[in-house]
Design an enzyme around this catalytic site. Structure first.
Site, short mmCIF file in Angstrom:
data_model
loop_
_atom_site.label_atom_id
_atom_site.label_comp_id
_atom_site.label_asym_id
_atom_site.label_seq_id
_atom_site.Cartn_x
_atom_site.Cartn_y
_atom_site.Cartn_z
N LYS A 140 -15.09 34.68 -32.28
CA LYS A 140 -14.04 33.79 -32.80
C LYS A 140 -13.69 32.70 -31.79
O LYS A 140 -13.46 31.54 -32.15
CB LYS A 140 -12.79 34.60 -33.16
CG LYS A 140 -11.62 33.72 -33.58
CD LYS A 140 -10.41 34.53 -34.01
CE LYS A 140 -9.26 33.59 -34.38
NZ LYS A 140 -8.10 34.32 -34.94
N HIS A 280 -52.24 33.12 -60.17
CA HIS A 280 -50.90 33.12 -60.75
C HIS A 280 -50.40 34.54 -61.03
O HIS A 280 -49.87 34.83 -62.09
CB HIS A 280 -50.87 32.27 -62.01
CG HIS A 280 -51.44 30.90 -61.81
ND1 HIS A 280 -50.95 30.02 -60.87
CD2 HIS A 280 -52.48 30.26 -62.41
CE1 HIS A 280 -51.66 28.90 -60.92
NE2 HIS A 280 -52.59 29.02 -61.83
#
Length: 520
Positions: A140, A280
């Site tokens: 922080k 594919h």
């Protein structure tokens, strides 16, 4: 705020002491005061590094079996204070000196999650409280404090320290803070997952978290206008081990990764030499044989036209002969569990061929599957179940002969890797025709027959697999016209009797597996 901060005071409290003595020695050599707690303090003292113990600063000894030791204003005030006149004044009033560096890693809860015999109360004691509190406090206050939470960061930190003459840049501190918050979230999520698992058993948990770190940006996604990247799964060590090694070729694309996974998943099903060629995500070639070169020849013969530009996957170490065969045409990628040196040299003559190596896939690689939708995330167990040999039943009266049964079981492993509605034809361990992604199952049968005939295959005596039941007898009738003599399918249609009658009329062997293999 955006300034370099000189490291004058550091707090080091680590369960994993890898590299700690080197880091601490360098800091001490630069005149940095080192504060430490418990075992870390003892460890550093044994390595002749001056240390101030946390309890000497707080005036409060460790208590509750070590559950409380750093949770004190003299520690957290020193970490959280901004370097503003107001905050510095408050620290001085209370005799607190700022801390500029926090080096902390957490109790080994994550390393013990899968340890056999660990009881719940033992695991609870491995849940860190003070460590995450210091980690988050330092993160922080990254405007003034550097946080290091894993040994892999130490070397970069020392380089940064050397480059800046004992100071740490704002950008470095901010990146360390982002790493720390990410890790803290991961740590807590894994504790929640463990507690959920102890309640839910083997069922899907009431909540779950997955954490990933970017491995590479891709050129684009499925199409050039879509951005894409590959992310590796985050682990306790901070790095993922997907095991994929690229020996040669252009960088991988989004579609390459999808197709390679589909191809390798298919060949990983088999123990005999196996080759699959994928376009594919659907197989346009697949075959098994006594040798890898022969398997490749048979797989290519399935549909040599569609194979052009496809993905080649094999489940054996690639030899020179197989490499020579692969080199004769254009493929996007080849993936195998290994390569002979001569095979690698041969394949590298194809400038753009991506040559990939990885251990064969197992159930542990993907125990669950995920699909993100606008309405939410779908989660399911991977389709790893095959069939119960004891429940595999012949329903048409005629038992398949030995060759037919081998082909039926071969086809059953392949059909689950074909997009639904899926129909495939096989003969003698070779895929001959594929009907994939059709809206009608009978159309899939017709398409498989058409593709096989176009490739010059004679279907008389071939076998058919269907990923789901036949809703009508028309699919079986069409298969008979094409030359199919045996069928494997899940069963379960309200018209099963009608379908079985069709098989009996055509003297077909028909096996029910009781397992469906839809792939959407």
């Amino acid at each position: 705020m955006n300034t370099k901060i000189t490291i004058q005071r550091a707090l080091i409290s680590c369960w994993d002491k890898t590299g700690v003595e080197t880091l601490a020695a360098e800091l001490s050599g630069r005149g940095v005061e080192i504060i430490s707690s418990g075992g870390t303090a003892v460890y550093l003292q044994k390595n002749h590094i001056p240390v101030t113990k946390v309890e000497d600063i707080t005036g409060f000894p460790e208590m509750l079996d070590g559950r409380v030791k750093t949770l004190h204003p003299f520690i957290h005030g020193a970490i959280l204070a901004k370097r503003t006149p107001e905050h510095i004044s408050q620290l001085r009033e209370r005799g607190i000196k700022p801390i500029d560096l926090v080096v902390v890693n957490l109790y080994p809860f994550l390393e013990n999650v899968n340890t056999e015999g660990k009881k719940l109360d033992e695991m609870v004691e491995l849940i860190d409280i003070g460590g995450p509190a210091m980690l988050r406090a330092a993160a922080k206050n990254f405007a003034y404090v550097t946080i290091l939470h894993r040994p892999a960061q130490y070397q970069d930190f020392l380089k940064e320290l050397e480059k800046n003459g004992g100071s740490i840049s704002f950008d470095f501190r901010r990146q360390c803070a982002a790493d720390a918050f990410f890790y803290s979230a991961y740590y807590d999520s894994q504790i929640a997952s463990y507690l959920d698992d102890t309640l839910s058993g083997k069922s899907l948990a009431p909540r779950f978290s997955q954490f990933f770190i970017k491995k590479e940006d891709l050129r684009y996604g499925e199409n050039p206008h879509q951005q894409a990247a590959l992310y590796d799964k985050f682990t306790q060590s901070g790095a993922s081990a997907n095991g994929l090694k690229q020996h040669w070729g252009k960088e991988m694309s989004y579609n390459n990764y999808v197709d390679v996974t589909a191809a390798y998943s298919l060949v990983s099903e088999f123990t005999d030499p196996m080759v699959a060629i994928i376009k594919h995500t659907n197989p346009c070639g697949a075959a098994s044989a006594a040798s890898l070169p022969e398997a490749f020849r048979k797989a290519l013969a399935t549909d040599a036209v569609s194979a052009y530009g496809g993905i080649v996957a094999v489940n054996r170490r690639v030899d020179r002969e197989t490499a020579d065969l692969i080199r004769q045409s254009f493929y996007e990628c080849v993936i195998a569990p290994g390569y002979e040196d001569a095979a690698l040299e041969t394949l590298k003559k194809k400038k753009n061929l991506r040559i990939l190596e990885r251990a064969l896939f197992t159930e542990k690689d993907a125990p669950q599957e995920y699909k993100y939708l606008p309405v939410g995330l779908l989660v399911q167990q991977a389709d790893a179940k095959d069939y119960d040999p004891e429940k595999l039943s012949t329903v048409s009266g005629r038992e398949p002969d030995e060759r037919e049964k081998a082909d039926l079981l071969f086809a059953w492993k392949i059909v689950k890797h074909v997009k639904s509605n899926a129909i495939i034809f096989v003969k003698n361990g070779q895929l001959l025709g594929v009907g994939a992604g059709q809206m009608s199952r009978v159309d899939s049968v017709k398409l498989a027959a058409e593709k096989a005939r176009d490739a010059g295959h004679h279907l008389q005596g071939a076998c058919m697999a269907s990923d789901a039941f036949f809703p009508f007898r028309d699919g079986v009738d069409e298969a008979y016209k094409a030359g199919i003599v045996a069928v494997i399918q899940p069963g379960g249609s309200i018209r099963d009797e009608e379908v079985i009658v069709a098989a009996k009329e055509h003297n077909m062997a028909m096996l029910f597996t009781g397992i469906r293999h839809f792939k959407h």
